[in-house]
Design an enzyme around this catalytic site. Structure first.
Site, PDB file in Angstrom:
ATOM      1  N   PRO A 386       0.834  -1.218   0.000  1.00  0.00           N
ATOM      2  CA  PRO A 386       0.000   0.000   0.000  1.00  0.00           C
ATOM      3  C   PRO A 386       0.864   1.261   0.000  1.00  0.00           C
ATOM      4  O   PRO A 386       2.065   1.203   0.291  1.00  0.00           O
ATOM      5  CB  PRO A 386      -0.801  -0.137   1.295  1.00  0.00           C
ATOM      6  CG  PRO A 386      -0.003  -1.054   2.161  1.00  0.00           C
ATOM      7  CD  PRO A 386       0.700  -1.997   1.234  1.00  0.00           C
ATOM      8  N   PRO A 387       0.260   2.415  -0.299  1.00  0.00           N
ATOM      9  CA  PRO A 387       1.027   3.672  -0.306  1.00  0.00           C
ATOM     10  C   PRO A 387       1.546   4.009   1.083  1.00  0.00           C
ATOM     11  O   PRO A 387       0.919   3.716   2.103  1.00  0.00           O
ATOM     12  CB  PRO A 387      -0.021   4.707  -0.768  1.00  0.00           C
ATOM     13  CG  PRO A 387      -1.091   3.920  -1.430  1.00  0.00           C
ATOM     14  CD  PRO A 387      -1.131   2.599  -0.746  1.00  0.00           C
ATOM     15  N   GLY A 390       7.017   2.952   2.284  1.00  0.00           N
ATOM     16  CA  GLY A 390       8.453   3.163   2.089  1.00  0.00           C
ATOM     17  C   GLY A 390       9.052   2.414   0.911  1.00  0.00           C
ATOM     18  O   GLY A 390      10.248   2.107   0.927  1.00  0.00           O
ATOM     19  N   LYS A 391       8.262   2.136  -0.124  1.00  0.00           N
ATOM     20  CA  LYS A 391       8.788   1.378  -1.276  1.00  0.00           C
ATOM     21  C   LYS A 391       9.829   2.194  -2.030  1.00  0.00           C
ATOM     22  O   LYS A 391      10.921   1.703  -2.343  1.00  0.00           O
ATOM     23  CB  LYS A 391       7.625   0.997  -2.216  1.00  0.00           C
ATOM     24  CG  LYS A 391       6.599   0.086  -1.583  1.00  0.00           C
ATOM     25  CD  LYS A 391       5.555  -0.367  -2.594  1.00  0.00           C
ATOM     26  CE  LYS A 391       4.732   0.761  -3.157  1.00  0.00           C
ATOM     27  NZ  LYS A 391       3.927   1.466  -2.141  1.00  0.00           N
ATOM     28  N   SER A 708     -14.409 -13.279   0.462  1.00  0.00           N
ATOM     29  CA  SER A 708     -13.924 -13.376   1.847  1.00  0.00           C
ATOM     30  C   SER A 708     -14.931 -12.870   2.868  1.00  0.00           C
ATOM     31  O   SER A 708     -14.721 -13.051   4.076  1.00  0.00           O
ATOM     32  CB  SER A 708     -12.607 -12.613   2.000  1.00  0.00           C
ATOM     33  OG  SER A 708     -12.803 -11.250   1.738  1.00  0.00           O
ATOM     34  N   LYS A 751      -5.297  -7.809   6.914  1.00  0.00           N
ATOM     35  CA  LYS A 751      -6.576  -7.832   7.639  1.00  0.00           C
ATOM     36  C   LYS A 751      -6.351  -7.889   9.148  1.00  0.00           C
ATOM     37  O   LYS A 751      -7.031  -7.198   9.915  1.00  0.00           O
ATOM     38  CB  LYS A 751      -7.396  -9.031   7.166  1.00  0.00           C
ATOM     39  CG  LYS A 751      -7.885  -8.910   5.729  1.00  0.00           C
ATOM     40  CD  LYS A 751      -8.580 -10.171   5.257  1.00  0.00           C
ATOM     41  CE  LYS A 751      -9.045 -10.036   3.808  1.00  0.00           C
ATOM     42  NZ  LYS A 751      -9.691 -11.264   3.295  1.00  0.00           N
TER      43      LYS A 751
END
Length: 807
Positions: A386-387, A390-391, A708, A751
């Site tokens: 997710p944004p 730290g990618k 799910s 989750k």
């Protein structure tokens, strides 16, 4: 046999004065009673026509012709000179000769050293061959002479005057004619004689000369000569014009060349070189220094040779020069040395990023293998998460740990294949693709190359950039990556490519197969607290000009910001919130209200305003028919409340909340399972006929889908129909079947982290998802009880309270 060629210019062998003297003698001889025999030997001539009174030497080399001359010298010294129709025939027959010729008198015979004879002859009279009477040993024919009639009159005078004028112009243009020839014509009065003199001196075809010879009528002869002279004059004038233009161009070119050479010599004397020469020499030196591969070297030298022959003003010059600059500036052999100290690399990674152990482990392993095997290919990593986790910043840290240079290229919204592979040089303004451009900019062939937002690459009529990346990101192919602009293979195997994506699904399978996927899930509260204290707070203090002694954050204050003001997988909004607090403190410092500030939990609301997020689980689940589910989103995990209610009706099922087809089918499967197990669940079958059931998932503007939520929907329905509350501290995820089995789902870590953020104490998961708990941080596992179920009976026991609620 030897040719007996006669060319008109051979008259130059006899001086003009001698010809005039001999002509005076010939005029005297003509006054004599010259009797011509009816039969005479015939001497064929190649490309030559002899006219009456013309004196010229001819070469005799054929055996027949030599015998003929010997016989004529022993008799009356007369022969008939006849032109051949085709000068290439060596042994002419009667049909190869014209029927008109000239009777000539042999004046002298000279023996030549090679066995041939040179014969000086004088034309006597025009003769017509009536019949050939002998072929061997030489040609002999019955001939008839034709005396020239005297011609006079105005039309003859006009023709003669015009011919004199034309001939004068021809003499002025023709190199083979001299003023003496013009004088000879001027001193001749007889019109027929003038025609003969001009005809035998003109450099025209044998056929034209033969036509003059055969014209017995003087007027006809003059008219034909006028036509021939006019044609010859036009040819000479056109040739002169062409020669003048060519000469003018040559003179201009020679003049420019001479001036340029003078300019070069002057510059050499002054110690200055020509700018063009300096430029070419610099390019040649740069090509040598670039240490290109053999193929690229040959292409560069060929292009440089092409450039040297091209004028600077040419349109192609700039294109060729730009291409050479790109070839030279691309880092063919420039590279940085890797820092192979594993401990140092681990230290750098730990300094820049907290946690992310999988990624750090992978980079350290790469360094260890690189230390043992120097020619190892660069890995192709893909960080998916997710944004805000730290990618992108992780790529910079990897480059710093390795001691390499770093490049980042954002691929979000890129739709043109040429962005990756470049444009071909045939296009105006063509450039290489982003890969080559970035390598040139960084000046190294082994950087850390980050392809940001690779999942957001699009495609349209200009091509598919994702497919163009296949060659770039394939370790078996990228050692010879071909850019459309350079058209020379470039080795990308030493580059460490790092791609980032929020979702792995949009990436095409072929491209995903070439990359090593590393998941970067969201952070826990403890991890966010640690990141905020170690990285975010010091960074924001520096950016806002504050000292550490001026502002201090208590842990409870940071945790309150995390829980009440930010609900995210990453830390981007947390950093913004800390920045807002720093701005508020900076204002107070400037206004003199405070010198040091300790931010406590109670101070947070004064800077950030009212609480944005609060726990509503207990409130939501305070009535039967409401269950708490867990969902996966691109920004991490999230809670999902599912509400169910009943009303009098005909047993219909109503579904609302922007549900997808899969989620609707899960609801129908849950209802079918409940109806099939009504007795075990102690439910009245008549209830399903008297009541309509309505299932709603709040946040209806947001589309929701996936299997799910199956067990959550089932729990909400059982809660509603049995009047039993769902435990407020429980959240769940899993897929159901019509037989009541619970199937595994994805996104377990995200989750569970979302449940932990929301204060959930117990999470119900499918039995087959036990293997996924290893990815969940130990601190979260200690806080959240993970319960695993394999069928619905186990689920009901864990999720629902045992007491019924009185209506």
């Amino acid at each position: 046999m030897v040719d007996e060629n006669l060319k008109n210019h051979e008259i130059e062998e006899v001086e003009i004065e001698d010809i005039q003297e001999e002509e005076e003698e010939s005029q005297k001889s003509q006054e004599l009673d010259f009797k011509v025999p009816q039969t005479l030997p015939v001497l064929p001539l190649r490309n030559t026509v002899v006219f009456p009174q013309q004196i010229l030497p001819i070469s005799v080399g054929r055996e027949k012709s030599i015998k003929l001359i010997d016989e004529a010298m022993n008799s009356n010294k007369l022969v008939t000179l006849v032109a051949q129709k085709d000068g290439k025939v060596d042994n002419p027959k009667p049909e190869d000769l014209y029927r008109w010729g000239t009777i000539a008198s042999i004046m002298k015979v000279f023996k030549m050293p090679d066995g041939t004879k040179s014969v000086m002859v004088q034309g006597v009279s025009v003769a017509q061959i009536l019949e050939f009477i002998q072929v061997e040993p030489w040609l002999k024919a019955l001939v008839q002479t034709h005396a020239e009639e005297k011609a006079s009159g105005v039309d003859i005078d006009a023709l003669v005057g015009n011919i004199r004028t034309l001939f004068e112009k021809v003499v002025g243009l023709a190199n083979y004619l001299t003023p003496d020839h013009l004088m000879l014509v001027a001193n001749t009065e007889d019109p027929g004689r003038i025609a003969d003199i001009i005809a035998w001196n003109l450099n025209v075809s044998t056929a034209d000369k033969q036509s003059i010879l055969e014209a017995i009528d003087v007027k006809t002869r003059l008219e034909k000569l006028t036509y021939i002279l006019t044609k010859e004059l036009q040819i000479l004038e056109l040739g002169s014009k062409i020669q003048s233009e060519v000469q003018g161009e040559i003179n201009k070119t020679q003049r420019e060349y001479y001036l340029r050479e003078q300019l070069k010599a002057i510059k050499r004397e002054l110690g200055e070189e020509d700018e063009r020469t300096v430029e070419i020499n610099e390019l040649r030196k740069k090509i040598q220094e670039a240490t290109m591969p053999q193929e690229a070297q040959e292409v560069a030298e060929k292009e440089l040779d092409r450039l040297t022959k091209m004028p600077p003003a040419a349109a192609e010059y700039t294109v060729s020069r730009t291409y050479l600059d790109w070839l030279i500036d691309v880092p063919w052999s420039k590279r940085t040395e890797d820092n192979l100290d594993v401990q140092q690399a681990q230290k750098v990674l730990d300094e820049d990023h907290y946690d992310l152990e999988k990624v750090k482990k992978r980079i350290v392993e790469y360094l260890a293998v690189r230390k043992l095997k120097n020619d190892m290919k660069g890995p192709i990593l893909c960080f998916v998460g997710p944004p805000g986790v730290g990618k992108t910043s992780l790529g910079r840290s990897i480059a710093r740990a390795l001691g390499r240079k770093f490049i980042r290229v954002s691929l979000g919204g890129v739709r043109d294949e040429a962005e990756i592979r470049g444009h071909r040089r045939t296009y105006i303004g063509a450039l290489p693709g982003r890969i080559i451009q970035s390598l040139k900019k960084v000046g190294s062939k082994n950087p850390v190359f980050m392809l940001d937002e690779i999942d957001k690459v699009g495609m349209d009529f200009r091509g598919d950039p994702s497919s163009a990346l296949l060659e770039v990101l394939d370790p078996e192919q990228n050692f010879s990556f071909s850019d459309h602009y350079l058209e020379v293979p470039f080795d990308l195997s030493e580059v460490i490519f790092i791609a980032t994506a929020n979702l792995a699904d949009p990436i095409i399978p072929a491209l995903k197969d070439r990359m090593e996927i590393l998941e970067l899930p969201g952070y826990t509260e403890e991890e966010k607290l640690h990141i905020a204290k170690k990285y975010l707070v010091p960074k924001q203090l520096e950016e806002h000009g504050l000292e550490e002694t001026q502002v201090q954050f208590e842990d409870e204050a940071i945790l309150d910001i995390i829980r009440s003001y930010t609900r995210e997988a990453g830390v981007r909004n947390l950093e913004r919130a800390i920045a807002s607090v720093c701005r508020g403190v900076a204002r107070e410092v400037v206004e003199g209200k405070t010198k040091t500030k300790v931010i406590s939990k109670d101070d947070v609301s004064s800077y950030l305003g009212p609480i944005k997020f609060f726990s509503e689980i207990a409130e939501r689940t305070s009535k039967p028919g409401v269950a708490t589910g867990l969902a996966w989103t691109p920004t991490g995990g999230d809670l999902l409340f599912i509400e169910a209610t009943k009303m009098r009706g005909k047993g219909e099922l109503i579904l609302t909340g922007s549900l997808g087809d899969v989620m609707k089918e899960s609801a129908k499967a849950a209802l079918s399972y409940i109806r099939s197990k009504s007795k075990e669940l102690k439910m009245d079958d008549e209830m399903f006929k008297k009541y309509d059931l309505h299932i709603h998932v709040p946040a209806g503007a947001i589309p929701k889908d996936g299997p799910s939520a199956g067990i959550t929907i089932l729990t909400a329905l059982i809660s509603l129909l049995s009047n039993r509350l769902v435990n407020s501290d429980v959240a769940m995820t899993g897929e159901i079947t019509l037989r009541g089995l619970v199937l595994p789902v994805g996104g377990i870590k995200e989750k569970v982290l979302a449940a932990n953020r929301a204060g959930i104490k117990r999470v119900i998961l499918p039995e087959k998802n036990k293997k996924d708990i290893e990815d969940i941080p130990e601190t979260v596992r200690k806080k959240v009880e993970l319960c695993f179920v394999s069928d619905m009976d186990e689920l009901v026991k864990l999720a629902l309270s045992k007491k019924e609620v009185l209506e």
